[in-house]
Scaffold this motif. Structure first.
Motif, PDB file in Angstrom:
ATOM      1  N   ASN A 222       0.805  -1.221   0.000  1.00  0.00           N
ATOM      2  CA  ASN A 222       0.000   0.000   0.000  1.00  0.00           C
ATOM      3  C   ASN A 222       0.840   1.276   0.000  1.00  0.00           C
ATOM      4  O   ASN A 222       0.325   2.356   0.295  1.00  0.00           O
ATOM      5  CB  ASN A 222      -0.960   0.024   1.198  1.00  0.00           C
ATOM      6  CG  ASN A 222      -2.237  -0.745   0.915  1.00  0.00           C
ATOM      7  OD1 ASN A 222      -2.503  -1.112  -0.230  1.00  0.00           O
ATOM      8  ND2 ASN A 222      -3.025  -0.999   1.947  1.00  0.00           N
ATOM      9  N   LEU A 272      -2.385  -3.412   5.426  1.00  0.00           N
ATOM     10  CA  LEU A 272      -3.126  -4.416   4.668  1.00  0.00           C
ATOM     11  C   LEU A 272      -4.079  -5.167   5.594  1.00  0.00           C
ATOM     12  O   LEU A 272      -3.776  -5.393   6.767  1.00  0.00           O
ATOM     13  CB  LEU A 272      -2.158  -5.396   4.017  1.00  0.00           C
ATOM     14  CG  LEU A 272      -1.164  -4.788   3.018  1.00  0.00           C
ATOM     15  CD1 LEU A 272      -0.195  -5.854   2.527  1.00  0.00           C
ATOM     16  CD2 LEU A 272      -1.887  -4.139   1.857  1.00  0.00           C
ATOM     17  N   ASN A 275      -5.515 -10.227   5.257  1.00  0.00           N
ATOM     18  CA  ASN A 275      -4.390 -10.940   4.653  1.00  0.00           C
ATOM     19  C   ASN A 275      -3.723 -11.905   5.629  1.00  0.00           C
ATOM     20  O   ASN A 275      -2.675 -12.467   5.341  1.00  0.00           O
ATOM     21  CB  ASN A 275      -3.351  -9.951   4.124  1.00  0.00           C
ATOM     22  CG  ASN A 275      -2.726  -9.097   5.224  1.00  0.00           C
ATOM     23  OD1 ASN A 275      -3.289  -8.968   6.309  1.00  0.00           O
ATOM     24  ND2 ASN A 275      -1.577  -8.508   4.952  1.00  0.00           N
TER      25      ASN A 275
END
Length: 626
Positions: A222, A272, A275
């Motif tokens: 990201n 994130l 995940n």
């Protein structure tokens, strides 16, 4: 999606490797004073401490004195006088001002080891101001005399110290926590899972102006390209000045470990999610643009101002233009002194807001009025106070009319406090330089308004993405602020009247929903003839809009504000919304007593906008036609 993210927030992290770094008090809100000594690092797994890990000392938040000496100043000439602001001219003007201020004669030299006060031109800022370095630090009195001499020149727009600003937090040493209550707690959290039913922040770039970032398995995907804006190599610590590498080499000072503060903040914005690793980010489909402005001892205002310009899409000489300008900027940093004393920061923020960028800032951790700190008191920003697991104002959080909203920042008072008194995000096991990822990847607990601010920056990203997905135009910074304030959760424990922190705690789900709805253009509150509306309160730059419908045949219309405290101006427009850039009449005297009288007014609707020149409270608004 909703179910899996809740599982991640509440359960999966119980098996993650975590690090509880020792607590240390930062020089938050002040200048270059060294931080108190801290303990060593403690590492732990889910099953207990690592064998052989050192013992830890705990040092909680402590006040640091205001910056006592200044060895850099910023001077900005009026636009019409820019020919006078060439480096040689500025140097001559500052040297002459220093002489007039008594800083270069024999008496001045006697107290400073006979050292001559030498002035060097450092660089031109993106705002048009010039940074100059002095060969010795001036105390507050000397600095005030020098600046007074410079300000006496009518060609000078402003002259100010190049303040050092600091991150606004500290790190605890507790190795195990129930993580991210601040997303899910029914009354004290921001209700992120419900917001994720509508938006994940897709396509939004959030610039985090901080210590830089670390490679981390729960963040790498990201990250978009940022920049290192630290000009002084002694502050930067990476030996190469400004460049395109925004990695955090560590910000340790003396015996205090590196904070890796920027990575913690970035993780709250957009770690994130779903995940199976680490923690969840508020806007986990948004992108983080790391912009490095804080290093050893803090960061200079001049670097921060340039970084605000660049992150928002403006041009900075000597730096490649930003290929991915941010829609949101997070500033989890600050310094003592109101924004009126820090015009270069206000100018940079004005430019960002004019480009449509929402600027979110931390209120500060001094348990004081945020109006006395910058950028917390700047116009056009969203200033965020901190709350704890009890839904009440955090004991350290700054407060006042400048604070727009509150968000979770933790409320621990001891290193042995329970898990849910901290805010948990990403960090590193290193003590000075970071250890490489993935072996150095850790979770870190911190508290501070530094932790509250990125919650709001993440929510803004969710709102902007939701508006776009609903087919609506991007929200303006003013609309973002109004929606956040209008959708908050109430405090479980209401702050005392003497320490207000906005209307409540940010509610991500409600704010995201509001962002998908049509926002009426005409939002003015209706004034009745001769009936005052009292109690108007806001931060610097906040506007309160009113309207009054005037019948035909009236001899005069008197629109005014009065009472309360602070400083406001009023702007009047006929048959259209009044703003500071679009109006027919205005009144802008010091204080809250403003009046505009219109003789023989045309029949129709008149709009009155009350705008805070500084924070204001308890102001009344009145319209009288006859």
């Amino acid at each position: 999606m909703k179910k899996s993210t809740r599982i991640l927030c509440n359960g999966a992290l119980a098996t993650a490797v975590i690090a509880g770094l020792s607590a240390f008090a930062s020089g938050y809100l002040t200048g270059a004073a060294p931080w108190p000594a801290s303990g060593l690092t403690a590492l732990a797994t889910a099953n207990g401490p690592v064998a052989g890990a050192p013992s830890v000392r705990k040092t909680l938040l402590g006040s640091a004195p205001a910056q006592a000496r200044f060895d850099r100043i910023i001077v900005r000439y009026q636009d019409a006088a820019q020919t006078r602001s060439r480096p040689a001219s500025v140097l001559g003007a500052v040297n002459a001002a220093a002489t007039r201020a008594g800083l270069t004669g024999s008496r001045a030299l006697a107290g400073h080891g006979a050292s001559v006060l030498d002035v060097q031109h450092v660089r031109r800022l993106a705002t048009g101001a010039d940074v100059l370095r002095l060969s010795r630090g001036l105390d507050r009195g000397e600095t005030d005399r020098l600046l007074a001499e410079l300000r006496a020149d009518p060609a000078v727009k402003y002259a100010q110290p190049d303040y050092l600003k600091q991150r606004l937090d500290f790190v605890p040493d507790d190795p195990r926590f129930d993580l991210q209550w601040h997303y899910t707690h029914p009354s004290a959290g921001i209700d992120a899972p419900a917001a994720w039913d509508t938006s994940h922040g897709d396509g939004v770039v959030v610039a985090v102006l901080d210590t830089g970032y670390l490679d981390h398995a729960d963040l790498n995907a990201n990250i978009v390209a940022g920049y290192d804006f630290i000009h002084d190599p002694d502050v930067g610590g990476d030996g190469d000045g400004r460049d395109a590498d925004a990695h955090d080499p560590g910000d340790w000072v003396g015996g205090n470990p590196s904070s890796f503060h920027g990575t913690h903040v970035a993780g709250t914005v957009a770690a994130l999610t779903n995940n199976g690793v680490g923690v969840a980010g508020v806007a986990f489909a948004a992108k983080v643009q790391p912009v490095r402005v804080l290093g050893h001892g803090g960061g200079y205002t001049s670097d921060i101002a340039d970084a605000i310009v660049w992150a928002s899409g403006g041009h900075v000489d000597g730096v490649p233009d930003n290929a991915d300008p941010a829609e949101v900027i997070n500033l989890s940093l600050g310094g003592s002194g109101s924004c009126s004393q820090d015009p270069v920061t206000q100018e940079a923020i004005d430019g960002a807001v004019a480009r449509g960028v929402t600027v979110v800032v931390a209120a500060g951790n001094d348990n004081a009025d945020a109006g006395f700190f910058s950028p917390a008191s700047c116009k056009g920003v969203i200033t965020v106070g901190a709350s704890g697991i009890d839904g009440a104002r955090s004991w350290f959080s700054n407060y006042g009319a400048t604070v727009a909203v509150t968000a979770p920042g933790g409320n621990a008072t001891s290193g042995s406090d329970p898990d849910d008194r901290w805010i948990w995000s990403l960090g590193n096991a290193g003590t000075q330089a970071p250890l490489p990822s993935p072996e150095g990847d850790r979770l870190m607990g911190m508290i501070g308004t530094s932790m509250a601010s990125p919650h709001v920056a993440g929510v803004v990203a969710l709102m902007q993405a939701a508006a776009t997905e609903a087919g609506r135009p991007p929200l303006t910074p003013a609309q973002v602020k109004a929606l956040l304030r209008g959708t908050v959760k109430p405090f479980t424990v209401v702050p005392p009247a003497s320490k207000p922190q906005g209307p409540g705690i940010v509610d991500a789900a409600a704010a995201v929903h509001a962002a998908t709805q049509e926002i009426p253009v005409d939002q003015g509150e209706l004034l009745s003839n001769r009936v005052a509306i009292a109690g108007q309160t806001g931060a610097a730059g906040d506007a309160r809009l009113f309207k009054i419908v005037v019948p035909a045949g009236m001899r005069s219309l008197n629109l005014r504000s009065y009472g309360g405290s602070g400083d406001v101006s009023i702007y009047i427009a006929y048959e259209r919304v009044a703003t500071p850039t679009l109006f027919d009449r205005k009144s802008a005297k010091p204080g809250t007593g403003e009046a505009v009288v219109i003789t023989q007014p045309a029949a129709g609707t008149y709009y009155l906008s009350v705008v805070g020149e500084s924070a204001f409270s308890g102001v009344s608004v009145l319209g009288v036609y006859q």
